[in-house]
Design an enzyme around this catalytic site. Structure first.
Site, PDB file in Angstrom:
ATOM      1  N   CYS A   2      17.322  40.814  23.970  1.00  7.67           N
ATOM      2  CA  CYS A   2      17.321  40.058  22.725  1.00  7.67           C
ATOM      3  C   CYS A   2      18.236  38.845  22.804  1.00  7.67           C
ATOM      4  O   CYS A   2      19.249  38.850  23.495  1.00  7.67           O
ATOM      5  CB  CYS A   2      17.817  40.934  21.582  1.00  7.67           C
ATOM      6  SG  CYS A   2      16.954  42.490  21.442  1.00  7.67           S
ATOM      7  N   ARG A  27      15.460  35.430  28.897  1.00  7.90           N
ATOM      8  CA  ARG A  27      16.116  36.744  28.877  1.00  7.90           C
ATOM      9  C   ARG A  27      15.100  37.882  28.798  1.00  7.90           C
ATOM     10  O   ARG A  27      15.433  39.028  29.085  1.00  7.90           O
ATOM     11  CB  ARG A  27      17.053  36.844  27.663  1.00  7.90           C
ATOM     12  CG  ARG A  27      18.197  35.863  27.718  1.00  7.90           C
ATOM     13  CD  ARG A  27      18.918  35.806  26.379  1.00  7.90           C
ATOM     14  NE  ARG A  27      19.597  37.050  26.078  1.00  7.90           N
ATOM     15  CZ  ARG A  27      20.876  37.266  26.329  1.00  7.90           C
ATOM     16  NH1 ARG A  27      21.616  36.341  26.882  1.00  7.90           N
ATOM     17  NH2 ARG A  27      21.444  38.427  26.010  1.00  7.90           N
ATOM     18  N   TRP A  74      13.655  42.212  22.097  1.00 14.11           N
ATOM     19  CA  TRP A  74      13.127  43.051  23.176  1.00 14.11           C
ATOM     20  C   TRP A  74      13.187  44.471  22.628  1.00 14.11           C
ATOM     21  O   TRP A  74      14.261  45.011  22.401  1.00 14.11           O
ATOM     22  CB  TRP A  74      14.001  42.900  24.422  1.00 14.11           C
ATOM     23  CG  TRP A  74      13.463  43.535  25.660  1.00 14.11           C
ATOM     24  CD1 TRP A  74      12.638  42.962  26.587  1.00 14.11           C
ATOM     25  CD2 TRP A  74      13.750  44.854  26.160  1.00 14.11           C
ATOM     26  NE1 TRP A  74      12.391  43.841  27.615  1.00 14.11           N
ATOM     27  CE2 TRP A  74      13.058  45.004  27.380  1.00 14.11           C
ATOM     28  CE3 TRP A  74      14.520  45.924  25.685  1.00 14.11           C
ATOM     29  CZ2 TRP A  74      13.117  46.179  28.127  1.00 14.11           C
ATOM     30  CZ3 TRP A  74      14.584  47.088  26.425  1.00 14.11           C
ATOM     31  CH2 TRP A  74      13.867  47.198  27.643  1.00 14.11           C
ATOM     32  N   ASN A 100      21.443  42.057  18.213  1.00 14.95           N
ATOM     33  CA  ASN A 100      21.237  42.495  19.601  1.00 14.95           C
ATOM     34  C   ASN A 100      22.028  43.777  19.800  1.00 14.95           C
ATOM     35  O   ASN A 100      23.139  43.900  19.278  1.00 14.95           O
ATOM     36  CB  ASN A 100      21.805  41.469  20.593  1.00 14.95           C
ATOM     37  CG  ASN A 100      21.035  40.172  20.602  1.00 14.95           C
ATOM     38  OD1 ASN A 100      20.014  40.053  19.951  1.00 14.95           O
ATOM     39  ND2 ASN A 100      21.532  39.207  21.353  1.00 14.95           N
ATOM     40  N   GLY A 101      21.496  44.707  20.589  1.00 15.24           N
ATOM     41  CA  GLY A 101      22.235  45.948  20.858  1.00 15.24           C
ATOM     42  C   GLY A 101      21.565  47.137  20.196  1.00 15.24           C
ATOM     43  O   GLY A 101      20.400  47.057  19.773  1.00 15.24           O
ATOM     44  N   GLU A 483      15.142  44.914  48.546  1.00 21.81           N
ATOM     45  CA  GLU A 483      15.112  43.734  47.668  1.00 21.81           C
ATOM     46  C   GLU A 483      13.759  43.017  47.759  1.00 21.81           C
ATOM     47  O   GLU A 483      13.221  42.564  46.744  1.00 21.81           O
ATOM     48  CB  GLU A 483      16.281  42.805  48.040  1.00 21.81           C
ATOM     49  CG  GLU A 483      16.344  41.485  47.289  1.00 21.81           C
ATOM     50  CD  GLU A 483      16.501  41.600  45.772  1.00 21.81           C
ATOM     51  OE1 GLU A 483      16.717  42.707  45.256  1.00 21.81           O
ATOM     52  OE2 GLU A 483      16.358  40.566  45.105  1.00 21.81           O
ATOM     53  N   LYS A 487      11.368  42.436  44.571  1.00 19.08           N
ATOM     54  CA  LYS A 487      10.888  41.106  44.140  1.00 19.08           C
ATOM     55  C   LYS A 487       9.382  41.134  43.918  1.00 19.08           C
ATOM     56  O   LYS A 487       8.879  40.616  42.936  1.00 19.08           O
ATOM     57  CB  LYS A 487      11.221  40.022  45.172  1.00 19.08           C
ATOM     58  CG  LYS A 487      12.630  39.558  45.260  1.00 19.08           C
ATOM     59  CD  LYS A 487      13.132  38.738  44.092  1.00 19.08           C
ATOM     60  CE  LYS A 487      13.658  39.562  42.969  1.00 19.08           C
ATOM     61  NZ  LYS A 487      14.913  40.146  42.976  1.00 19.08           N
ATOM     62  N   GLU A 490       8.423  43.214  40.781  1.00 16.92           N
ATOM     63  CA  GLU A 490       8.847  42.592  39.522  1.00 16.92           C
ATOM     64  C   GLU A 490       7.889  41.504  39.064  1.00 16.92           C
ATOM     65  O   GLU A 490       7.537  41.447  37.890  1.00 16.92           O
ATOM     66  CB  GLU A 490      10.238  41.946  39.696  1.00 16.92           C
ATOM     67  CG  GLU A 490      11.384  42.919  39.698  1.00 16.92           C
ATOM     68  CD  GLU A 490      12.718  42.198  39.892  1.00 16.92           C
ATOM     69  OE1 GLU A 490      13.652  42.499  39.146  1.00 16.92           O
ATOM     70  OE2 GLU A 490      12.825  41.348  40.799  1.00 16.92           O
ATOM     71  N   HIS A 506       8.985  59.895  58.022  1.00 16.02           N
ATOM     72  CA  HIS A 506       9.214  61.076  57.187  1.00 16.02           C
ATOM     73  C   HIS A 506       8.465  60.993  55.861  1.00 16.02           C
ATOM     74  O   HIS A 506       8.927  61.549  54.857  1.00 16.02           O
ATOM     75  CB  HIS A 506      10.719  61.257  56.968  1.00 16.02           C
ATOM     76  CG  HIS A 506      11.468  61.384  58.246  1.00 16.02           C
ATOM     77  ND1 HIS A 506      11.376  62.490  59.052  1.00 16.02           N
ATOM     78  CD2 HIS A 506      12.278  60.516  58.899  1.00 16.02           C
ATOM     79  CE1 HIS A 506      12.126  62.310  60.132  1.00 16.02           C
ATOM     80  NE2 HIS A 506      12.682  61.116  60.062  1.00 16.02           N
ATOM     81  N   LYS A 605      16.148  39.864  31.523  1.00 15.08           N
ATOM     82  CA  LYS A 605      17.097  39.262  32.453  1.00 15.08           C
ATOM     83  C   LYS A 605      18.438  39.967  32.370  1.00 15.08           C
ATOM     84  O   LYS A 605      19.107  40.167  33.362  1.00 15.08           O
ATOM     85  CB  LYS A 605      17.251  37.779  32.116  1.00 15.08           C
ATOM     86  CG  LYS A 605      18.165  37.008  33.037  1.00 15.08           C
ATOM     87  CD  LYS A 605      17.525  36.825  34.389  1.00 15.08           C
ATOM     88  CE  LYS A 605      18.434  36.222  35.413  1.00 15.08           C
ATOM     89  NZ  LYS A 605      17.981  36.525  36.784  1.00 15.08           N
TER      90      LYS A 605
HETATM   91  C1  G6P Z   1      17.779  43.392  35.173  1.00 14.14           C
HETATM   92  C2  G6P Z   1      17.271  42.131  35.837  1.00 14.14           C
HETATM   93  C3  G6P Z   1      17.502  42.220  37.343  1.00 14.14           C
HETATM   94  C4  G6P Z   1      18.983  42.479  37.614  1.00 14.14           C
HETATM   95  C5  G6P Z   1      19.480  43.723  36.897  1.00 14.14           C
HETATM   96  C6  G6P Z   1      21.003  43.835  36.970  1.00 14.14           C
HETATM   97  O1  G6P Z   1      16.984  44.473  35.539  1.00 14.14           O
HETATM   98  O2  G6P Z   1      15.895  41.943  35.579  1.00 14.14           O
HETATM   99  O3  G6P Z   1      17.123  40.997  37.947  1.00 14.14           O
HETATM  100  O4  G6P Z   1      19.169  42.628  38.993  1.00 14.14           O
HETATM  101  O5  G6P Z   1      19.142  43.655  35.505  1.00 14.14           O
HETATM  102  O6  G6P Z   1      21.562  42.761  36.263  1.00 14.14           O
HETATM  103  P1  G6P Z   1      22.971  42.144  36.504  1.00 14.14           P
HETATM  104  O7  G6P Z   1      23.023  41.002  35.525  1.00 14.14           O
HETATM  105  O8  G6P Z   1      23.984  43.202  36.179  1.00 14.14           O
HETATM  106  O9  G6P Z   1      23.070  41.699  37.909  1.00 14.14           O
END
Ligand code: G6P
Length: 610
Positions: A2, A27, A74, A100-101, A483, A487, A490, A506, A605
């Site tokens: 949010c 975000r 959100w 927010n929260g 990673e 990517k 996502e 395995h 985000k």
């Molecule tokens: C969310 C984002 C990711 C990020 C993760 C941790 O899931 O979409 O891209 O890696 O949070 O966020 P931070 O801000 O703590 O690195």
């Protein structure tokens, strides 16, 4: 997640608020709304979907107001819908609130309010807070006091902003565990959950502290705690430029941010890399130097991509410093009563500096008297303030939801940290100089990879219709495999798994057939030959192999169907290079599939709820 914007000043608040909502879109959100004053009463407009949809319902109305609040939601409590969107109003539309929260005790409060005769339109905890404030206002007849008393009874996290017909000249805002920044312009004040909604108007900001509230009106602002104590504020300068949060000619922020990496790595090193001394200088850690010298164990905690950085950090620190390192998901660490010994050092890694689980892990560690440091991107963020010391990665705002430049900058800072700790312990100057020199060459080497983007685009074009991908790496490239797979998942929604290459036997090997592309990160290092054997195992089962390999490797093309070459560097620094083609591969496949690359479905985000 949010986002909040609030405005009070001489411009038309509607324009500033809508502009702010656009800036906060990155975000991640599912609905948006705005409340302003029109003919002395509150008018609220809200809509499920993009900010564009909200724009659609207000643009013909010629709205104008000097004061207003706005929100991107959100969903947590209740599905994304017009009714659940913020702002929320009390029964007589006298108070409008954005939040927010999460209000954890909302059901108890709701029950109490229902018994008092109040009714609710939405399924949200935020509406409960709005009506609770309204109820207290009916008792105390003072808006600021009503907000303060209500928030004193609330459990959970909040960043809120409120306008009201009762006192229409002001905005009241407060925070606990959810960020809130106040921008101080000439004759105007802009409130927002992050600086990207503010920088266009002013660089002067105050970061509200936890449990702090602020009242804004045409004459200025005043702050105090929710416990009714006075507070003092420091005015900070936003240090990045507006260009950092604009696409600047790129199709997507993600592509821009991938291409920014030579610069962001340079920024992470600026003033810190001491090549002649074979060392690094990390000013933010000087106050805990003695504790660093005495550290017997390091625990790194993080979420998502930052957790993958932590895994690389584990390898780097153990290699250079000979200190045992453990890596923990913050969400696990916080709930499993971790054992923390007196000379342990806890490192929290976070791009946003706001991730709820990482923050809670920090609180848990502090509770147990541990020394906690942060590796954070967002300046002034909660994690940067809750940690005893730390290092900013200085990657600038990262707008694409999928983290790219923050990841490589986290790795760059972890390398600086390992070098610094290593030189305190066992790394001789010659080795330190070699590492420092190699670090300084990384930006140019990333440039070389970026110049090869067309080759990666071609490979993406061949494979974007695949339903599954496997990413395999060993040693330093194992976290890179995780990673790379993350990517792809996502932003393209293609199913992908990352594995240590030898583990393939395995289980995942059962998945391999002609429809399963396997990405091997097979750079030249001491386990390179073993990687070739793993590639053979895939080829024997008709899997297609895409290899990330070291320039000059003449063998690999005999084993792989497609090869992406990257420049050579020290094994501990390879992840900073080997991840770049994987970022591009995911990006180009997502573009081929027509995905919303910068704001992929369901993702946020900055994850400010558990
Ligand atoms: C969310 C984002 C990711 C990020 C993760 C941790 O899931 O979409 O891209 O890696 O949070 O966020 P931070 O801000 O703590 O690195």
């Amino acid at each position: 997640m949010c986002g909040i914007v609030g405005y009070i000043g001489n411009q038309n608040a509607v324009n500033v608020l809508m502009n702010g909502l656009n800036r906060l879109e990155y975000r991640g959100y599912d609905s948006a709304g705005i409340s302003i004053f029109e003919n002395d009463s509150i008018k609220t407009f809200k809509k499920v979907g993009k900010v564009e949809a909200l724009k659609g319902i207000i643009e013909d109305r010629n709205l104008s107001s000097k004061i207003g609040i706005a929100h991107t939601r959100w969903a947590t409590h209740g599905e994304p819908s017009d009714i659940n969107a913020h702002p929320h109003s009390d029964s007589f539309n006298n108070i409008s609130l954005v939040h927010n929260g999460i209000i954890e005790n909302y059901s108890t409060l709701k029950q109490k309010l229902i018994e008092l005769g109040y009714t609710f339109k939405s399924q949200t905890d935020s509406e409960v807070l709005t009506i609770f404030i309204s109820y207290i206002y009916s008792q105390v007849k003072d808006l600021e006091e009503a907000v303060r008393l209500a928030l004193s009874e609330v459990e959970g996290t909040f960043g809120i902003a409120i306008i009201s017909n009762y006192e229409p000249d002001k905005i009241i805002a407060a925070r606990r565990g959810s960020p809130m920044v106040l921008g101080i312009g000439d004759d105007e004040l802009i409130l927002a959950s992050d600086t990207s909604a503010i920088i266009q108007y002013t660089r002067q900001v105050i970061y509200l502290a936890d449990n702090e509230m602020v009242v804004l009106d045409a004459n200025g602002y005043s702050t105090k705690t929710i416990g009714n104590e006075t507070t003092t504020n420091v005015i900070h300068q936003i240090e990045y430029d507006l260009g950092r949060i604009e696409k600047s000619g790129y199709d997507h922020f993600m592509l821009k941010e991938i291409n920014e990496q030579p610069q962001t790595i340079t920024d992470a090193f600026r003033g810190r890399l001491l090549i002649d001394e074979g060392n690094s200088r990390l000013g933010g850690l000087s106050i805990i130097e003695e504790k660093l010298r005495n550290a017997k164990r390091i625990i790194i905690t993080a979420c998502g991509t930052s957790w993958h950085s932590a895994l690389v950090g584990e390898y780097m620190i153990e290699h250079l410093c000979h200190i045992p390192v453990e890596v923990e998901y913050a969400s696990e660490f916080r709930y499993r009563n971790p054992i923390i010994l007196p000379d342990d050092l806890i490192i929290a890694i976070s791009q946003s500096g706001e991730t709820a689980d990482t923050l809670a892990a920090i609180q848990e560690a502090k509770q147990k008297n541990a020394t906690v440091i942060g590796i954070v991107n967002v300046v002034g963020s909660t994690i940067s303030r809750e940690t005893e010391a730390g290092v900013y990665i200085h990657a600038g705002p990262e707008i694409g939801v999928a983290s790219t430049k923050a990841f490589t900058s986290q790795l760059a800072v972890l390398a600086l940290f390992s070098l610094y700790m290593g030189r305190m312990r066992r790394v001789p100057i010659i080795e330190g100089q070699r590492i420092a020199k190699e670090l300084s060459l990384l930006p140019e080497k990333i440039n070389q990879i970026l110049e090869n983007a067309d080759n990666i685009k071609d490979i993406a074009h061949k494979f974007y219709k695949s339903k599954n991908f496997l990413y395999l790496g060993r040693g330093y490239n194992f976290p890179v495999a995780l990673e790379g797979a993350l990517k792809l998942k996502e932003i393209s929604y293609i199913h992908a798994e990352g594995y240590p290459a030898a583990e393939m036997k395995h289980g995942p090997i059962a998945l391999i057939d002609k429809d399963m592309p396997v990405v091997f990160i097979a750079t030249k290092d001491e386990i390179y030959e073993k990687m070739l054997s793993n590639i053979e195992e895939v080829r024997a089962r008709k899997g297609t192999v895409i290899a990330i390999a070291t320039e000059g490797d003449s063998q690999i093309s005999k084993f792989a169907d497609h090869v992406i070459y990257i420049p050579e560097t020290l094994p501990m620094l390879i992840p900073i290079l080997s991840v770049v083609p994987l970022q591009l591969l995911a990006y180009y496949m997502a573009v081929e599939l027509g995905r919303d690359v910068d704001q992929p479905r369901n993702l946020a985000k900055s994850v400010t709820v558990e």
